[in-house]
Design a protein around this motif. Sequence first.
Motif, mmCIF file in Angstrom:
data_model
loop_
_atom_site.group_PDB
_atom_site.id
_atom_site.type_symbol
_atom_site.label_atom_id
_atom_site.label_comp_id
_atom_site.label_asym_id
_atom_site.label_seq_id
_atom_site.Cartn_x
_atom_site.Cartn_y
_atom_site.Cartn_z
ATOM 1 N N ASP A 40 0.821 -1.214 0.000
ATOM 2 C CA ASP A 40 0.000 0.000 0.000
ATOM 3 C C ASP A 40 0.851 1.259 0.000
ATOM 4 O O ASP A 40 0.591 2.204 -0.754
ATOM 5 C CB ASP A 40 -0.915 0.003 1.227
ATOM 6 C CG ASP A 40 -2.004 -1.059 1.138
ATOM 7 O OD1 ASP A 40 -2.112 -1.703 0.080
ATOM 8 O OD2 ASP A 40 -2.727 -1.245 2.131
ATOM 9 N N GLN A 95 -0.808 3.399 -3.008
ATOM 10 C CA GLN A 95 -1.071 4.827 -2.805
ATOM 11 C C GLN A 95 -0.557 5.670 -3.967
ATOM 12 O O GLN A 95 -1.244 6.587 -4.433
ATOM 13 C CB GLN A 95 -0.397 5.298 -1.515
ATOM 14 C CG GLN A 95 -1.110 4.890 -0.250
ATOM 15 C CD GLN A 95 -0.697 5.799 0.900
ATOM 16 O OE1 GLN A 95 -1.491 6.593 1.378
ATOM 17 N NE2 GLN A 95 0.549 5.690 1.321
ATOM 18 N N ARG A 151 -7.169 1.287 2.566
ATOM 19 C CA ARG A 151 -6.992 2.706 2.230
ATOM 20 C C ARG A 151 -7.482 3.599 3.358
ATOM 21 O O ARG A 151 -6.968 4.701 3.559
ATOM 22 C CB ARG A 151 -7.732 3.040 0.934
ATOM 23 C CG ARG A 151 -7.103 2.428 -0.312
ATOM 24 C CD ARG A 151 -7.802 2.897 -1.560
ATOM 25 N NE ARG A 151 -7.621 4.331 -1.773
ATOM 26 C CZ ARG A 151 -8.206 4.999 -2.760
ATOM 27 N NH1 ARG A 151 -9.005 4.381 -3.605
ATOM 28 N NH2 ARG A 151 -7.995 6.287 -2.903
#
Length: 565
Positions: free
Chosen positions: A402, A407, A542
């Motif tokens: 991530d 991201q 997220r």
Amino acid sequence: MLKRVLCYTLLLGLAVSSNEDVTQPAVSSNEDVTQPVVAAPAGRFRGSILTSLSGNKYAAYKGIPYALPPTGERRFALPEAYPQNEEDVYDASEFGPICFQHVDEVSYGQEDCLFLNVYTPLIDEDVTDAEQKKVLVFIHGGGFVSGASNVFIPGDLVTQGDVLVVTLNYRLGWLGFLRGDPDILPGNQAFHDQILALRWVKANIAAFGGDPDDVTLSGESAGAISVSILSLSPLASHLFSRAILMSGTGFSFPAPPQESRDLLEIVQKVVGCDCVNNTLSCIQRRPAEKFEMIFSYALASKLPSSGDAFLPNPIPVLVNDVKYLDTVGFFNRDYLVSITKHDGYVRINSQFGKLNITSLESSITGISELVQLPEHVGKSLLLEYLKLYEDLEKAVIALNTDYFYLQRSHYFLNVFGKRPNQVAQSVQTNIYFMSFDPAPKFFPKQYAVHAVDLVYLFDIVPKQFLEGAYYLKMEGDLSEDDKVFKSAFIDLVATFLKTGNPNGYLKKEKSVIWPPYDDANKNYLSFSLDPSVRQNLYGERRIIWDQLLPQWKKEYESLQSKQDL
């Protein structure tokens, strides 16, 4: 990793015949061996015939110089185009040297390394009016400190996809990025190398049967970061029409000013030119072996420079300037952005990371250092992932995936989403997002790790991949399912190259319709043997970054302020 590149290159290198050359690029379909010659504006090049992993023949023109050697007074300077040679036939049957790099305490390569390779399908000699084929230019990864084009042999991609593929070397480490004086140390040398190679393709690829006006630029990891940054440069605006970014974008990179001496201050100590009156003269004379750069994400993110013709302003400024993005043609391209399901494994066991995950405490320390957060915040971050994955290793892999890949991919996707309505109506381009999800049986625990997608796109044997990228000493080969999936992945990529829309393949072969990405639906393709379209990739993760982490940082900063009082 590149301690293994030489191994890669040796093992992937295929024997070529020494038969007499022919004087035409066309090759008879019933002819087994020949040495084709192509006459291009840059000169005449004698290639060789190779055989793909699937047993199909194609032409290769390797080790073509596209720039003068960046040595002597040209060290650190912007590249100069290699002069045309209209008299001799250049022997393009062997790879050129790889660029200088220092990996696993060993130095490889040399400064004279600016070569590219062209791979083409064979054309029946009876065909006199063949249609120009689509072109893929691939930029290798390696954290900007290692890597080489020679590893990426596109046999099946060329023959099955019926496309041309170009791979290239570019300067690495200090030799590719040192800045500090616009006249002598301009910075961004590596990116200017890549642009010069693209200009070579633009001027010469038609002679090889490719379409110079329909070039797709692709890269993986640092190569994908390069593609993202080139997509912002006015110098590259007319050089490619589509882009594929595999596991990497650089839109969050700071890009200090061109004249900044931050890198120069570091390299002075590295090469032994600290505290001398004429530092520039000193570093010009130092042997290449002195310019050792060990990968670190913090350093790699600072390598691109701004304030010159390549990047007129820092990257964060450019990506928020919609008018600028429109001017340089950023919205005029189709994009395919992808990550692998377990991209973050690369930070656990590779040249680019050796995290100690034997305990929760050691994991917290390593994660905090890697993502540059206080240990208190790093602990909160990891504990949230452990709520989702009870296994520590899987939690660390997901966190790294991530932070370093998901991201940053969303950042790129969202920048494209800023496209003004009038531009969207006049230019029918799209951006697609994909998660590469297959669990290859040749990899331990069947992780879809960083760069495993390259095994399916290029002719890379799994055993070489395991040993070269992840230090894993074991046998590994493509299973029958892997072979089917490799063919499917090549079809997907080739369809995108030819149309800018991968749905032509998916609708026909898989009955799947893959919508472009938009911020409202967040569509992505989970690509495997049984692909499916889904929404909001790892949305539950997220939330950690979008909501919880800012809160933890704020609480930590507030606590620090009270303690300072």
